[in-house]
Design an enzyme around this catalytic site. Structure first.
Site, short mmCIF file in Angstrom:
data_model
loop_
_atom_site.label_atom_id
_atom_site.label_comp_id
_atom_site.label_asym_id
_atom_site.label_seq_id
_atom_site.Cartn_x
_atom_site.Cartn_y
_atom_site.Cartn_z
N HIS A 97 -11.02 -3.39 -0.76
CA HIS A 97 -11.64 -2.51 0.16
C HIS A 97 -13.31 -1.37 -0.68
CE1 HIS A 97 -8.80 -3.35 3.68
NE2 HIS A 97 -8.09 -3.18 2.83
N ARG A 110 -2.60 -11.53 4.28
CA ARG A 110 -4.06 -11.36 3.78
C ARG A 110 -4.44 -12.06 1.99
NH1 ARG A 110 -7.19 -8.32 4.59
NH2 ARG A 110 -8.80 -9.60 4.66
N HIS A 134 -7.56 -8.44 -2.13
CA HIS A 134 -8.67 -7.88 -2.30
C HIS A 134 -9.11 -6.73 -1.89
CE1 HIS A 134 -6.01 -7.53 1.97
NE2 HIS A 134 -6.97 -5.84 2.20
N TYR A 186 0.56 -0.95 0.38
CA TYR A 186 -0.48 -0.27 -0.10
C TYR A 186 0.69 1.02 -0.05
CZ TYR A 186 -4.02 -2.66 1.69
OH TYR A 186 -5.32 -3.68 1.50
N TYR A 237 -0.22 -9.79 1.25
CA TYR A 237 0.57 -9.69 2.07
C TYR A 237 0.79 -10.20 3.51
CZ TYR A 237 -2.92 -5.75 3.33
OH TYR A 237 -4.09 -5.46 3.49
#
Lengths: 204, 233
Positions: free
Chosen positions: B157, B152, B155, B103, B142
């Protein structure tokens, strides 16, 4: 049978998408290059009423400030009208949206610039005391929690039909304080997610 | 339109406390929530129109000088209420990791490269059919610190507005067939399998664009039902 899409946590990394300018309060030059759609300043040129600042700190069950929470507020205008098609008294074209979003800073602090809402209709034709609805999102919260902030020194609090449902010894968690600050009308509303002095959250 | 919001529908949601996801332990209310009637304050909600977005806000591959690295994808679907009627004019915001699972958020220290051509944030407003569409890059998996070797699943959000403030939804869209599903406490915080599967997009061959991008379909159902005569006492 309902087929709702389940809620999931907002996680720790929402800021560059949802509150790109929120980091200005951490470091003035440090913000993400993305236009902010929902910010923490709700005041618009057409907004009539008393300008106020709502501020507070949100704490976890260990009393530690939560530095990655996102708080949203929803409120009526000073005349008690929601900018929503669900409110028959609303002015749908009003610039004052009544909705804001604040990311917490390194100290768990949040802040909104807005106007003081007026009383709004409640159940059974009774009026509700002026209040602001909060929805709180955070890493570690798989779904938002809802609460309300009420204003101190409002006689109408005594007759508010929602406050009346809250055990008397917990009502104070929903009522802001009014710290003295020259020239500004500030309401302080700290939120304790868990434990001693736990803020009242609503099942809605 | 007169809507109501049955609390039972929320049975599909995770509980506030889900100890497998450790951060919930100190961030969930410990006292019972107070049940309150739905007043105008709950039944109303903010409205965002097309003035909230700019052209191109829904294309995450065109926000910089060049194209981001990774697998270009289309993600589209409808925002619907509990009667599966479209929610028109709903603000939909997304954010995600890049193809490497990183991110841009300053707190993310995963040692995977940032992509100078990818921020990972987008937004759009649904049309009259409740339809939305994004063009983006498939996010990478990640690691995170919840437990040993925790990763995780891929995905995206999502943050969505519906008919009222009670319809407000923040969720995550997953990709079909992810091998990390059985090990992810956030995904599995939704204990009902059918409900869990509603967070997984479906591969959409029909809308896959030849020689350009795979397509995934993700319909989102938010709170709100129309009152029927038998519901009005």
């Amino acid at each position: 049978m309902s087929e709702l899409t389940p809620s999931q946590t907002v996680g720790p990394y929402y800021a560059y998408g949802l509150t790109p300018e929120g980091r200005k309060r951490w470091k003035p030059d440090d913000h993400y290059r993305w236009k902010e759609t929902v910010g923490d300043d709700l005041v618009t040129p057409d907004a009539v009423g008393t300008r106020i600042q709502i501020e507070g700190v949100i704490y976890d069950g260990d009393g530690k400030p939560i530095d990655d929470a996102m708080l949203e507020i929803w409120q009526a205008d000073a005349q008690g009208r929601y900018a929503s098609p669900a409110d028959s008294g609303a002015r749908p074209n009003a610039a004052f949206k009544g909705h804001g979003r604040s990311a917490t800073d390194a100290s768990g602090g949040f802040a909104f610039h807005t106007i003081k809402p007026g009383p709004v209709p409640g159940p059974d034709g009774k009026m509700q005391a002026p209040h602001v609805v909060f929805a709180i999102f955070s890493r570690g919260m798989l779904r938002q929690v809802y609460t309300r902030m009420y204003f101190p020194d409002e006689a109408a609090n005594a007759g508010d039909p929602i406050l009346a449902l809250v055990p008397a010894d917990r009502r104070a968690t929903l009522i802001a304080t009014r710290p003295e600050r020259g020239g500004q009308t500030v309401y302080r509303f700290d939120i304790r997610v868990q434990g001693d002095g736990e803020t009242v959250f609503f099942d809605v | 339109m007169s809507l109501f919001y049955p609390r039972e529908s929320l049975d599909a949601f995770p509980k506030h406390l889900s100890p497998g996801y450790k951060s919930t332990v100190k961030r969930s209310p410990s006292k019972p929530l107070i049940i309150v009637p739905h007043t105008l304050s709950e039944l109303s909600g903010p409205v965002y129109g097309h003035d909230a977005i700019e052209d191109g806000d829904n294309d995450l591959t065109r926000q910089h000088g060049g194209e981001p690295l990774g697998e270009r994808i289309i993600v589209h679907g409808c925002v619907l209420d509990e009667d599966r009627r479209p929610v028109a004019g709903a603000l939909v915001e997304i954010w995600q990791a890049n193809a490497c699972g990183r991110y841009v958020h300053v707190v993310d220290q995963h040692p995977a490269p940032l992509d100078p051509n990818f921020t990972g944030a987008g937004r759009t407003v649904t049309d009259k059919s409740g339809y939305y569409k994004f063009v983006t890059i498939k996010p990478g998996a990640y690691p995170w610190g919840n437990h040993h070797n925790a990763w995780r699943p891929n995905h995206i959000h999502f943050s969505v507005f519906g008919h009222s403030f009670l319809s407000r939804l923040v969720t995550q869209m997953y990709f079909p067939g992810d091998p990390l599903f059985p090990f992810d406490p956030i995904f599995n915080s939704v204990t009902d399998e059918k409900a869990r599967n509603r967070m997984i997009a479906s591969f959409d061959l029909e809308n896959t664009v030849p020689d350009w991008a795979l397509c995934y379909r993700f319909d989102i159902v938010v709170r709100g039902r129309e009152k029927t005569p038998e519901d009005v006492h």
